[in-house]
Design a protein around this motif. Structure first.
Motif, mmCIF file in Angstrom:
data_model
loop_
_atom_site.group_PDB
_atom_site.id
_atom_site.type_symbol
_atom_site.label_atom_id
_atom_site.label_comp_id
_atom_site.label_asym_id
_atom_site.label_seq_id
_atom_site.Cartn_x
_atom_site.Cartn_y
_atom_site.Cartn_z
ATOM 1 N N ASN A 1 0.873 5.301 6.874
ATOM 2 C CA ASN A 1 2.046 4.967 5.797
ATOM 3 C C ASN A 1 3.300 4.203 6.617
ATOM 4 O O ASN A 1 3.850 3.323 5.711
ATOM 5 C CB ASN A 1 2.519 6.291 4.953
ATOM 6 C CG ASN A 1 1.397 6.560 4.003
ATOM 7 O OD1 ASN A 1 0.437 5.915 3.702
ATOM 8 N ND2 ASN A 1 1.329 7.928 3.573
ATOM 9 N N ALA B 1 -1.798 10.074 8.893
ATOM 10 C CA ALA B 1 -1.576 9.522 7.516
ATOM 11 C C ALA B 1 -0.046 9.183 7.261
ATOM 12 O O ALA B 1 0.205 8.032 6.897
ATOM 13 C CB ALA B 1 -1.974 10.606 6.567
ATOM 14 N N TYR C 1 9.491 7.343 4.633
ATOM 15 C CA TYR C 1 8.079 7.142 5.289
ATOM 16 C C TYR C 1 8.518 7.580 7.019
ATOM 17 O O TYR C 1 7.460 8.400 7.585
ATOM 18 C CB TYR C 1 7.052 6.287 5.497
ATOM 19 C CG TYR C 1 6.907 5.651 3.884
ATOM 20 C CD1 TYR C 1 6.011 6.414 3.388
ATOM 21 C CD2 TYR C 1 7.735 4.757 3.334
ATOM 22 C CE1 TYR C 1 5.717 5.946 2.028
ATOM 23 C CE2 TYR C 1 7.475 4.574 2.035
ATOM 24 C CZ TYR C 1 6.439 5.191 1.346
ATOM 25 O OH TYR C 1 6.101 4.897 -0.003
ATOM 26 N N GLN D 1 0.695 -1.141 0.118
ATOM 27 C CA GLN D 1 -0.090 0.055 0.002
ATOM 28 C C GLN D 1 0.918 1.333 0.305
ATOM 29 O O GLN D 1 0.268 2.358 0.058
ATOM 30 C CB GLN D 1 -0.917 0.006 1.069
ATOM 31 C CG GLN D 1 -1.793 -1.231 1.197
ATOM 32 C CD GLN D 1 -3.063 -1.111 2.087
ATOM 33 O OE1 GLN D 1 -3.767 -0.141 2.160
ATOM 34 N NE2 GLN D 1 -3.386 -2.056 3.017
ATOM 35 N N VAL D 2 2.308 0.842 0.070
ATOM 36 C CA VAL D 2 3.113 2.166 -0.167
ATOM 37 C C VAL D 2 4.146 1.873 -1.318
ATOM 38 O O VAL D 2 4.351 0.417 -1.138
ATOM 39 C CB VAL D 2 3.693 2.653 1.114
ATOM 40 C CG1 VAL D 2 2.705 3.335 2.252
ATOM 41 C CG2 VAL D 2 4.371 1.484 1.912
ATOM 42 N N LYS E 1 2.383 0.604 -5.515
ATOM 43 C CA LYS E 1 1.016 0.275 -5.255
ATOM 44 C C LYS E 1 0.296 -0.429 -6.429
ATOM 45 O O LYS E 1 -0.647 -1.207 -6.276
ATOM 46 C CB LYS E 1 0.446 1.398 -4.499
ATOM 47 C CG LYS E 1 0.907 1.768 -3.186
ATOM 48 C CD LYS E 1 -0.118 3.012 -2.654
ATOM 49 C CE LYS E 1 0.254 4.083 -3.397
ATOM 50 N NZ LYS E 1 -0.677 5.475 -2.652
ATOM 51 N N GLU F 1 8.747 11.630 6.702
ATOM 52 C CA GLU F 1 7.497 12.082 6.546
ATOM 53 C C GLU F 1 6.639 12.190 7.819
ATOM 54 O O GLU F 1 5.961 13.159 8.131
ATOM 55 C CB GLU F 1 6.618 11.405 5.356
ATOM 56 C CG GLU F 1 7.288 11.409 4.230
ATOM 57 C CD GLU F 1 6.308 10.832 3.010
ATOM 58 O OE1 GLU F 1 5.434 9.917 3.385
ATOM 59 O OE2 GLU F 1 6.832 10.832 1.814
ATOM 60 N N TYR F 2 6.696 11.078 8.642
ATOM 61 C CA TYR F 2 6.093 11.156 9.868
ATOM 62 C C TYR F 2 6.677 12.189 10.924
ATOM 63 O O TYR F 2 6.167 12.853 11.569
ATOM 64 C CB TYR F 2 6.302 9.749 10.532
ATOM 65 C CG TYR F 2 5.580 9.431 11.931
ATOM 66 C CD1 TYR F 2 4.188 9.765 12.080
ATOM 67 C CD2 TYR F 2 6.417 9.176 12.944
ATOM 68 C CE1 TYR F 2 3.558 9.627 13.272
ATOM 69 C CE2 TYR F 2 5.721 8.852 14.214
ATOM 70 C CZ TYR F 2 4.559 9.375 14.315
ATOM 71 O OH TYR F 2 3.897 8.838 15.590
ATOM 72 N N TYR G 1 2.573 0.822 6.933
ATOM 73 C CA TYR G 1 2.299 -0.060 5.862
ATOM 74 C C TYR G 1 3.576 -0.551 5.240
ATOM 75 O O TYR G 1 3.521 -1.503 4.528
ATOM 76 C CB TYR G 1 1.555 0.722 4.775
ATOM 77 C CG TYR G 1 0.174 1.121 4.772
ATOM 78 C CD1 TYR G 1 -0.438 0.050 5.467
ATOM 79 C CD2 TYR G 1 -0.441 2.112 4.231
ATOM 80 C CE1 TYR G 1 -1.874 0.305 5.506
ATOM 81 C CE2 TYR G 1 -1.913 2.337 4.245
ATOM 82 C CZ TYR G 1 -2.529 1.180 4.966
ATOM 83 O OH TYR G 1 -3.951 1.530 4.938
ATOM 84 N N THR G 2 4.793 -0.068 5.658
ATOM 85 C CA THR G 2 5.928 -0.495 5.387
ATOM 86 C C THR G 2 6.367 -2.052 5.931
ATOM 87 O O THR G 2 7.286 -2.668 5.700
ATOM 88 C CB THR G 2 7.131 0.320 5.811
ATOM 89 O OG1 THR G 2 7.190 0.667 7.111
ATOM 90 C CG2 THR G 2 7.007 1.954 5.110
#
Length: 392
Positions: free
Chosen positions: A174, A170, A105, A75-76, A201, A108-109, A177-178
């Motif tokens: 993500n 979000a 990710y 999903q990523v 994806k 980003e977080y 999802y890793t």
């Protein structure tokens, strides 16, 4: 001595008479020899054909699938960092299967969390400004417009905090999802990717397929003729009602062994396939020991109880021009080949609906030495004993 002179005509008659006498003598000798060497009728076993209840079976080719075959998809996007399972392994729900490089990710977080802290600080500043201006407006020291402006700034700051909080959630999702985990217990299928592969994806192929197979579905199809026979055989006003009256079915595996657990037919499609004119059914089998896997093939075996049918051992029959025959015994112990109407098989027996009648006798063995009209010496055998022997 007086010489006897014969005319030519008399001489010819004498020669013809001699030839006839010789011919009759030879014929008499041959007839006597043939009569003396004629063999007696051969003794052959015969059985009496009878009707009795039997169980017949119909097999349908089937393919097996787990109760759920779940495609595991990313999903990523990112590079495949680790693969924690092997093909064919059994995994439990929540177990980690794959790991995608999470550094992007994670950043980003962290950025989203920093933005949230900044938005919260701006909200706190806006709150302080509103608190400061409220008593001043009440004392008519500053205008009401300033307080309204401060409240609007506060509302904007609060919205920024909510937006920043959403971005944090979000980014957190993500980042989660890793780490790809198993959604259920089951067996891992093939894994077409290797460590270091770029995962996106939108890729066509899944990372793998997880088969949840504590229950297995066996899909099989009936032809239109088989479906008509099925509807006529079982009670019920609808197909679903008729399915409820179906007995438990067997699963015959690829090596012709029978799976030890019986299954139940549960579902039928509502229409025939336009491509091959068949209608599909599904049978469900328990698979507690994990003996069955998705992709296995086999046959669904449906039992059919026939209340009264003539049973003829296949050993007592022969085929001629795609028809099945048996030698029936007449009152004069002559044998006559009769064509049989075969409606099915049960073990080593033919189920016969025409050509013979109950109680009629047929030759059981030695039919390869017979032809129509041959007289035999019948040796009547016990039909039940023959049935038991032929069933082995």
């Amino acid at each position: 001595m007086e010489t006897i002179r014969l005319s030519r005509r008399a001489l010819n008659q004498l020669i013809l008479l001699g030839a006839v006498v010789i011919g009759l003598t030879l014929h008499a000798c041959n007839s006597s020899q043939a009569t003396a060497t004629a063999p007696p009728p051969q003794e052959l076993p015969v059985i009496s054909v009878s009707g009795r209840p039997v169980t017949t079976y119909t097999d349908f080719t089937a393919s097996l699938q787990g109760s759920r075959d779940i495609e595991i998809r990313p999903q990523v996007d990112g590079y495949l960092e680790s693969i924690y399972v092997d093909e064919g392994a059994f995994v439990h729900k929540g177990q980690t299967l794959f790991k995608i490089d999470a550094r992007t990710y994670t950043q980003e977080y962290n950025t989203a969390k920093a933005q949230l802290l900044s938005a919260k600080a701006a909200l706190e500043s806006a709150q302080i400004n509103v608190t400061k201006l409220t008593p001043l407006v009440q004392a008519n020291v500053v205008s009401d417009v300033q307080l309204k402006t401060a409240k609007a700034a506060y509302d904007a700051a609060a919205a920024n905090v909510a937006q920043a909080q959403s971005l944090v959630e979000a980014a957190k999702i993500n980042l989660g999802y890793t780490n790809i985990t198993a959604p259920a217990d089951g067996y891992i299928g093939s894994i077409p990717f290797k460590t270091g592969s770029l995962i996106v994806k939108a890729q066509a192929a899944p990372l793998t397929v997880l088969s949840e197979n504590h229950e297995m579905h066996a899909y099989f199809s009936m032809s239109e003729t088989d479906f008509i026979n099925f509807k006529a055989r079982f009670a019920g006003n609808s197909v679903q009602e008729k399915i409820k009256h179906l007995p438990a079915v067997d699963l015959v595996l690829a090596d012709n062994t029978v799976y030890p657990v019986k299954g139940k037919v549960e579902l039928a499609e509502g229409q025939f396939s336009k491509s091959d004119g068949t209608i599909s059914f599904r049978a469900t089998f328990e698979n507690k020991d994990g003996l069955l896997r998705s992709g296995n093939t086999g046959k669904i075996r449906l039992a059919n109880q026939v209340s009264n049918s003539l049973l003829v051992p296949q050993e007592a029959t022969f085929e001629l021009q795609d028809k099945v025959f048996a030698y029936a015994l007449t009152d004069s112990n002559k044998v006559v080949g009769k064509p049989l109407t075969v409606v099915g098989t049960s073990g080593h027996f033919y189920l016969v609906s025409g050509g013979l009648k109950a109680g009629e006798k047929i030759v059981y063995q030695g039919i390869d030495r017979l032809r129509d009209g041959v007289i035999i010496k019948p040796k009547l055998m016990n039909a039940d004993s023959v049935m038991r022997t032929a069933s082995l």
